[in-house]
Write a protein that holds these residues in place. Structure first.
Motif, PDB file in Angstrom:
ATOM      1  N   SER A  62       0.850  -1.186   0.000  1.00  0.00           N
ATOM      2  CA  SER A  62       0.000   0.000   0.000  1.00  0.00           C
ATOM      3  C   SER A  62       0.884   1.233   0.000  1.00  0.00           C
ATOM      4  CB  SER A  62      -0.853  -0.014   1.272  1.00  0.00           C
ATOM      5  OG  SER A  62      -1.549   1.194   1.410  1.00  0.00           O
ATOM      6  N   THR A  65       2.218   8.705  -2.689  1.00  0.00           N
ATOM      7  CA  THR A  65       3.201   9.109  -3.705  1.00  0.00           C
ATOM      8  C   THR A  65       4.617   9.128  -3.134  1.00  0.00           C
ATOM      9  OG1 THR A  65       1.550  10.368  -4.927  1.00  0.00           O
ATOM     10  CG2 THR A  65       3.846  11.009  -5.251  1.00  0.00           C
ATOM     11  N   GLU A 112     -12.488  -2.890  -0.663  1.00  0.00           N
ATOM     12  CA  GLU A 112     -13.729  -3.629  -0.423  1.00  0.00           C
ATOM     13  C   GLU A 112     -14.359  -3.997  -1.764  1.00  0.00           C
ATOM     14  OE1 GLU A 112     -12.933  -0.721   0.894  1.00  0.00           O
ATOM     15  OE2 GLU A 112     -13.034  -0.867   3.077  1.00  0.00           O
ATOM     16  N   ASP A 208     -11.670  12.587   6.066  1.00  0.00           N
ATOM     17  CA  ASP A 208     -11.244  13.901   5.583  1.00  0.00           C
ATOM     18  C   ASP A 208     -11.951  15.014   6.348  1.00  0.00           C
ATOM     19  OD1 ASP A 208      -9.425  13.450   3.237  1.00  0.00           O
ATOM     20  OD2 ASP A 208     -11.083  12.117   2.768  1.00  0.00           O
ATOM     21  N   ASP A 358       6.409  15.172  -1.045  1.00  0.00           N
ATOM     22  CA  ASP A 358       6.082  14.778   0.325  1.00  0.00           C
ATOM     23  C   ASP A 358       5.551  15.920   1.192  1.00  0.00           C
ATOM     24  OD1 ASP A 358       8.318  16.311   0.590  1.00  0.00           O
ATOM     25  OD2 ASP A 358       9.503  14.841   1.688  1.00  0.00           O
TER      26      ASP A 358
HETATM   27  C1  B12 Z   1      -5.263  10.283   7.968  1.00  0.00           C
HETATM   28  C2  B12 Z   1      -4.261  10.792   6.963  1.00  0.00           C
HETATM   29  C3  B12 Z   1      -2.974  11.016   7.412  1.00  0.00           C
HETATM   30  C4  B12 Z   1      -2.476  10.632   8.795  1.00  0.00           C
HETATM   31  C5  B12 Z   1      -1.892   9.235   8.623  1.00  0.00           C
HETATM   32  C6  B12 Z   1      -2.388   8.252   9.593  1.00  0.00           C
HETATM   33  C7  B12 Z   1      -2.013   6.867   9.125  1.00  0.00           C
HETATM   34  N1  B12 Z   1      -0.878   6.355   9.488  1.00  0.00           N
HETATM   35  O1  B12 Z   1      -2.756   6.243   8.446  1.00  0.00           O
HETATM   36  C8  B12 Z   1      -1.332  11.652   8.982  1.00  0.00           C
HETATM   37  C9  B12 Z   1      -1.861  12.985   9.476  1.00  0.00           C
HETATM   38  C10 B12 Z   1      -0.210  11.213   9.918  1.00  0.00           C
HETATM   39  C11 B12 Z   1      -0.913  11.805   7.533  1.00  0.00           C
HETATM   40  C12 B12 Z   1       0.349  12.066   7.142  1.00  0.00           C
HETATM   41  C13 B12 Z   1       0.690  12.235   5.811  1.00  0.00           C
HETATM   42  N2  B12 Z   1      -0.135  12.347   4.785  1.00  0.00           N
HETATM   43 CO1  B12 Z   1      -1.988  11.931   4.877  1.00  0.00          CO
HETATM   44  N3  B12 Z   1      -3.773  11.561   4.794  1.00  0.00           N
HETATM   45  C14 B12 Z   1      -4.630  11.028   5.625  1.00  0.00           C
HETATM   46  C15 B12 Z   1      -6.025  10.829   4.996  1.00  0.00           C
HETATM   47  C16 B12 Z   1      -6.949  11.951   5.482  1.00  0.00           C
HETATM   48  C17 B12 Z   1      -6.625   9.457   5.252  1.00  0.00           C
HETATM   49  C18 B12 Z   1      -5.668   8.287   4.983  1.00  0.00           C
HETATM   50  C19 B12 Z   1      -6.225   6.983   5.477  1.00  0.00           C
HETATM   51  O2  B12 Z   1      -5.622   6.315   6.276  1.00  0.00           O
HETATM   52  N4  B12 Z   1      -7.413   6.610   5.018  1.00  0.00           N
HETATM   53  C20 B12 Z   1      -8.086   5.366   5.411  1.00  0.00           C
HETATM   54  C21 B12 Z   1      -7.553   4.162   4.636  1.00  0.00           C
HETATM   55  C22 B12 Z   1      -8.387   2.958   4.937  1.00  0.00           C
HETATM   56  O3  B12 Z   1      -7.651   4.482   3.263  1.00  0.00           O
HETATM   57  P1  B12 Z   1      -6.502   4.099   2.216  1.00  0.00           P
HETATM   58  O4  B12 Z   1      -5.185   4.028   2.861  1.00  0.00           O
HETATM   59  O5  B12 Z   1      -6.629   4.949   1.019  1.00  0.00           O
HETATM   60  O6  B12 Z   1      -6.906   2.589   1.829  1.00  0.00           O
HETATM   61  C23 B12 Z   1      -8.034   2.231   1.066  1.00  0.00           C
HETATM   62  C24 B12 Z   1      -7.754   2.144  -0.442  1.00  0.00           C
HETATM   63  O7  B12 Z   1      -6.833   3.107  -0.891  1.00  0.00           O
HETATM   64  C25 B12 Z   1      -7.294   0.744  -0.645  1.00  0.00           C
HETATM   65  N5  B12 Z   1      -5.879   0.408  -0.462  1.00  0.00           N
HETATM   66  C26 B12 Z   1      -4.904   1.049   0.163  1.00  0.00           C
HETATM   67  N6  B12 Z   1      -3.773   0.357   0.101  1.00  0.00           N
HETATM   68  C27 B12 Z   1      -4.015  -0.764  -0.548  1.00  0.00           C
HETATM   69  C28 B12 Z   1      -3.166  -1.831  -0.873  1.00  0.00           C
HETATM   70  C29 B12 Z   1      -3.685  -2.902  -1.569  1.00  0.00           C
HETATM   71  C30 B12 Z   1      -2.800  -4.023  -1.919  1.00  0.00           C
HETATM   72  C31 B12 Z   1      -5.062  -2.912  -1.945  1.00  0.00           C
HETATM   73  C32 B12 Z   1      -5.642  -4.053  -2.630  1.00  0.00           C
HETATM   74  C33 B12 Z   1      -5.903  -1.839  -1.625  1.00  0.00           C
HETATM   75  C34 B12 Z   1      -5.356  -0.776  -0.923  1.00  0.00           C
HETATM   76  O8  B12 Z   1      -8.024   0.026   0.310  1.00  0.00           O
HETATM   77  C35 B12 Z   1      -8.307   0.795   1.476  1.00  0.00           C
HETATM   78  C36 B12 Z   1      -9.741   0.543   1.864  1.00  0.00           C
HETATM   79  O9  B12 Z   1     -10.610   0.723   0.794  1.00  0.00           O
HETATM   80  C37 B12 Z   1      -5.676  10.971   3.486  1.00  0.00           C
HETATM   81  C38 B12 Z   1      -6.767  11.519   2.605  1.00  0.00           C
HETATM   82  C39 B12 Z   1      -7.605  10.371   2.093  1.00  0.00           C
HETATM   83  N7  B12 Z   1      -8.872  10.517   2.160  1.00  0.00           N
HETATM   84  O10 B12 Z   1      -7.096   9.360   1.618  1.00  0.00           O
HETATM   85  C40 B12 Z   1      -4.440  11.842   3.503  1.00  0.00           C
HETATM   86  C41 B12 Z   1      -3.354  11.638   2.412  1.00  0.00           C
HETATM   87  C42 B12 Z   1      -3.269  10.137   2.151  1.00  0.00           C
HETATM   88  N8  B12 Z   1      -2.139  12.122   3.024  1.00  0.00           N
HETATM   89  C43 B12 Z   1      -1.386  12.668   2.189  1.00  0.00           C
HETATM   90  C44 B12 Z   1      -0.080  13.124   2.497  1.00  0.00           C
HETATM   91  C45 B12 Z   1       0.629  13.887   1.423  1.00  0.00           C
HETATM   92  C46 B12 Z   1       0.495  12.895   3.729  1.00  0.00           C
HETATM   93  C47 B12 Z   1       1.927  13.268   4.132  1.00  0.00           C
HETATM   94  C48 B12 Z   1       3.001  12.988   3.106  1.00  0.00           C
HETATM   95  C49 B12 Z   1       1.885  14.734   4.537  1.00  0.00           C
HETATM   96  C50 B12 Z   1       3.084  15.167   5.350  1.00  0.00           C
HETATM   97  N9  B12 Z   1       4.178  15.505   4.741  1.00  0.00           N
HETATM   98  O11 B12 Z   1       3.018  15.186   6.532  1.00  0.00           O
HETATM   99  C51 B12 Z   1       2.109  12.400   5.391  1.00  0.00           C
HETATM  100  C52 B12 Z   1       2.710  11.029   5.035  1.00  0.00           C
HETATM  101  C53 B12 Z   1       2.465   9.980   6.080  1.00  0.00           C
HETATM  102  C54 B12 Z   1       2.906   8.626   5.626  1.00  0.00           C
HETATM  103  N10 B12 Z   1       2.086   7.625   5.826  1.00  0.00           N
HETATM  104  O12 B12 Z   1       3.959   8.442   5.100  1.00  0.00           O
HETATM  105  C55 B12 Z   1      -1.993  12.762   0.803  1.00  0.00           C
HETATM  106  C56 B12 Z   1      -1.353  11.768  -0.156  1.00  0.00           C
HETATM  107  C57 B12 Z   1      -1.245  12.311  -1.560  1.00  0.00           C
HETATM  108  C58 B12 Z   1      -0.429  11.421  -2.386  1.00  0.00           C
HETATM  109  N11 B12 Z   1      -0.637  11.502  -3.683  1.00  0.00           N
HETATM  110  O13 B12 Z   1       0.410  10.710  -1.919  1.00  0.00           O
HETATM  111  C59 B12 Z   1      -3.510  12.487   1.116  1.00  0.00           C
HETATM  112  C60 B12 Z   1      -4.290  11.795   0.002  1.00  0.00           C
HETATM  113  C61 B12 Z   1      -4.114  13.855   1.463  1.00  0.00           C
HETATM  114  C62 B12 Z   1      -4.388  14.747   0.287  1.00  0.00           C
HETATM  115  N12 B12 Z   1      -5.507  15.400   0.369  1.00  0.00           N
HETATM  116  O14 B12 Z   1      -3.662  14.904  -0.648  1.00  0.00           O
HETATM  117  N13 B12 Z   1      -1.947  11.564   6.719  1.00  0.00           N
END
Ligand code: B12
Length: 441
Positions: A62, A65, A112, A208, A358
């Motif tokens: 997972s 960028t 999902e 969000d 980043d």
């Molecule tokens: C909460 C959050 C944080 C928390 C992180 C908590 C944590 N450890 O999870 C905090 C505040 C610490 C944070 C930090 C950062 N974040 Co942030 N964060 C978010 C937020 C709001 C939600 C992420 C999340 O966990 N969602 C819940 C999970 C369940 O969703 P998910 O990971 O996307 O997974 C789903 C699917 O994507 C998929 N999926 C994911 N992985 C995989 C893998 C496989 C194999 C499969 C099949 C499916 C799958 O399945 C999941 C369920 O459907 C998002 C915005 C968003 N709505 O996505 C931004 C976001 C992800 N963050 C972003 C960024 C940039 C960062 C930082 C780099 C910012 C910074 N410099 O501080 C850091 C990096 C942290 C890191 N992990 O390296 C950007 C990423 C943009 C990009 N293109 O990369 C986002 C999208 C925000 C934005 N509006 O641009 N973040």
């Protein structure tokens, strides 16, 4: 089958925040979706060692960028050993063709509705390259086994999500593209069950905007009250418009909110943010702080209307308004956003090395300054906000939670000092080739 679920670190050789542990919820969802006949192991590189000799059949990675580059190295290494690699998450969803150069299959969007199919397809040797379910059923309960989380860390936060999707569709954000404009809700009884089964007391809601759907938010907060938990989350500043909602949030255990102010330059706000006016914002900040909720404000430097004055103006605004904590970022044109397309067309991207995309590193040509000036301005602004005098001055608005306020500010101060030291040590007047300030030595 044996399945290894991996969340890559951005760079294994660099400092990462080991103080506050927020596990990647996506991995726990994948684990919960996996039928019991398979064996699953989670490796979060942020705090665990990845063993390339790990016995497994499938590796699922997972990434965002900034850690995609590392994710691709891991994918390549496991594929060389003959393992099947599946990639998903924000970055592979935005650039599936790129991810497919390193993976056997890519999931675009949510897991999902597709993960079980992928596993079936692997078993029957019918794996496809792309999987995408635009309308997954979020009503089904997915168990999450948080038992592997370290109980020793004081700040260990259990991650949960109550909604997906965002109606704002900001130019610099990819969330609406991936999760849609409509807010999709997770049944409250599932959230309550997750909380009870996790055994945790401290939670982070990853939504969000935790109040994106007002009626649901009210019901959620009401359901949380008897659980006596502490939680932090993310919200829009409009949270302050509804006193009853704020009271409910506070009663339900809300300790802090991450709020995107983005810019205090009003002309930027029309283009990029959802703030009404600075006066309105100031009033809202006051109301939230008075409620005893810590505000972590996110500000972004590098918008086209930003000038050298913007750094000072922003820090003065944050200090004057007693903002508890600030996340001070450089505008980052993430692939898949309108800002990326605009900058690419105008030849303003310095490079497309994703590991530097980043939020900390300037990767584009700003309008009114050089990239180096923006990078340095951001570091100095962060450092000014973290000065002891600034922390002492702002505590006035944060007296309801002095311990949390001071502990968090001292943690941020440490990071700001380290960044400042690296910048000063560099003595450089030029951006190094890779454009990463963290590499200046
Ligand atoms: C909460 C959050 C944080 C928390 C992180 C908590 C944590 N450890 O999870 C905090 C505040 C610490 C944070 C930090 C950062 N974040 Co942030 N964060 C978010 C937020 C709001 C939600 C992420 C999340 O966990 N969602 C819940 C999970 C369940 O969703 P998910 O990971 O996307 O997974 C789903 C699917 O994507 C998929 N999926 C994911 N992985 C995989 C893998 C496989 C194999 C499969 C099949 C499916 C799958 O399945 C999941 C369920 O459907 C998002 C915005 C968003 N709505 O996505 C931004 C976001 C992800 N963050 C972003 C960024 C940039 C960062 C930082 C780099 C910012 C910074 N410099 O501080 C850091 C990096 C942290 C890191 N992990 O390296 C950007 C990423 C943009 C990009 N293109 O990369 C986002 C999208 C925000 C934005 N509006 O641009 N973040």
């Amino acid at each position: 089958m044996k399945i290894l679920l991996v969340s890559p670190v951005r760079d294994p050789h660099k400092f990462t925040n080991k103080g506050i542990l927020i596990p990647q919820l996506a991995l726990f969802i994948l684990q919960g979706l996996t039928p019991k006949k398979h064996e699953v192991k989670i490796v979060e590189e942020e705090y665990m060692e990845l063993d390339y000799d790990e016995e497994c059949d499938v590796v699922a990675i997972s990434c965002l960028t900034s850690n995609a580059y590392r994710g691709y190295r891991i994918a390549d290494a496991f594929r060389e050993k003959g393992k099947i690699v599946v990639m998903g998450g924000i970055h592979p969803s935005l650039l599936p063709d790129e991810a497919l150069e390193h993976a056997d299959a890519v999931v675009i969007g949510e897991a999902e509705g597709v993960w079980e199919k992928i596993l079936d397809d692997i078993e029957s040797d019918k794996l496809q390259e792309r999987y995408h379910e635009p309308n997954p059923d979020l009503d089904r309960y997915i168990p999450k086994d948080f038992s592997t989380l370290s109980k020793k860390r004081i700040y260990n936060l259990v991650p949960l999500q109550t909604s997906r999707g965002c109606p704002y569709d900001c130019d610099f954000c990819c969330v609406t593209d991936i999760f849609g404009k409509k807010i999709k809700l997770i049944p409250i009884q599932h959230v309550v069950r997750d909380i009870k089964e996790s055994g945790g007391r401290n939670f982070i809601f990853l939504d969000d905007n935790i109040i994106g759907h007002k009626k649901y938010a009210r019901e959620l907060f009401t359901a949380l009250i008897p659980l006596k938990i502490r939680w932090v989350g993310q919200s829009s500043i409009s949270f302050a418009n509804d006193i009853e909602m704020m009271k409910l949030a506070k009663q339900s255990g809300c300790k802090g909110l991450f709020i995107g102010l983005e810019s205090v330059v009003e002309s930027n706000n029309h283009q990029y943010t959802k703030l009404k006016s600075l006066e309105d914002t100031k009033r809202s900040i006051k109301k939230i702080l008075r409620m005893g909720i810590i505000i972590q404000a996110s500000v972004i430097f590098g918008f086209d209307d930003d000038t050298h004055e913007t750094f000072r103006k922003t820090i003065n605004f944050l200090r004057k308004n007693r903002i508890s904590l600030a996340s001070i970022n450089a505008l980052t044109p993430y692939p898949g956003t309108r800002v990326f397309e605009k900058f690419k067309e105008a030849g303003r991207l310095l490079h497309e090395k994703w590991e530097y995309y980043d939020h900390h590193t300037v990767v584009f040509q700003p309008k009114n300054m050089t990239p180096l000036e923006l990078q340095i301005g951001k570091i100095i602004a962060k450092s000014a906000f973290s000065k002891i005098f600034s922390i002492a001055e702002r505590i006035v608005g944060n007296l309801q939670m002095p311990v949390l306020y001071l502990a968090a500010n001292m943690g941020y101060r440490k990071i700001a000092i380290a960044e400042n030291r690296i910048m000063r040590k560099s003595g450089s007047h030029q951006l190094p080739e890779n454009g990463n300030a963290a590499d200046w030595q």
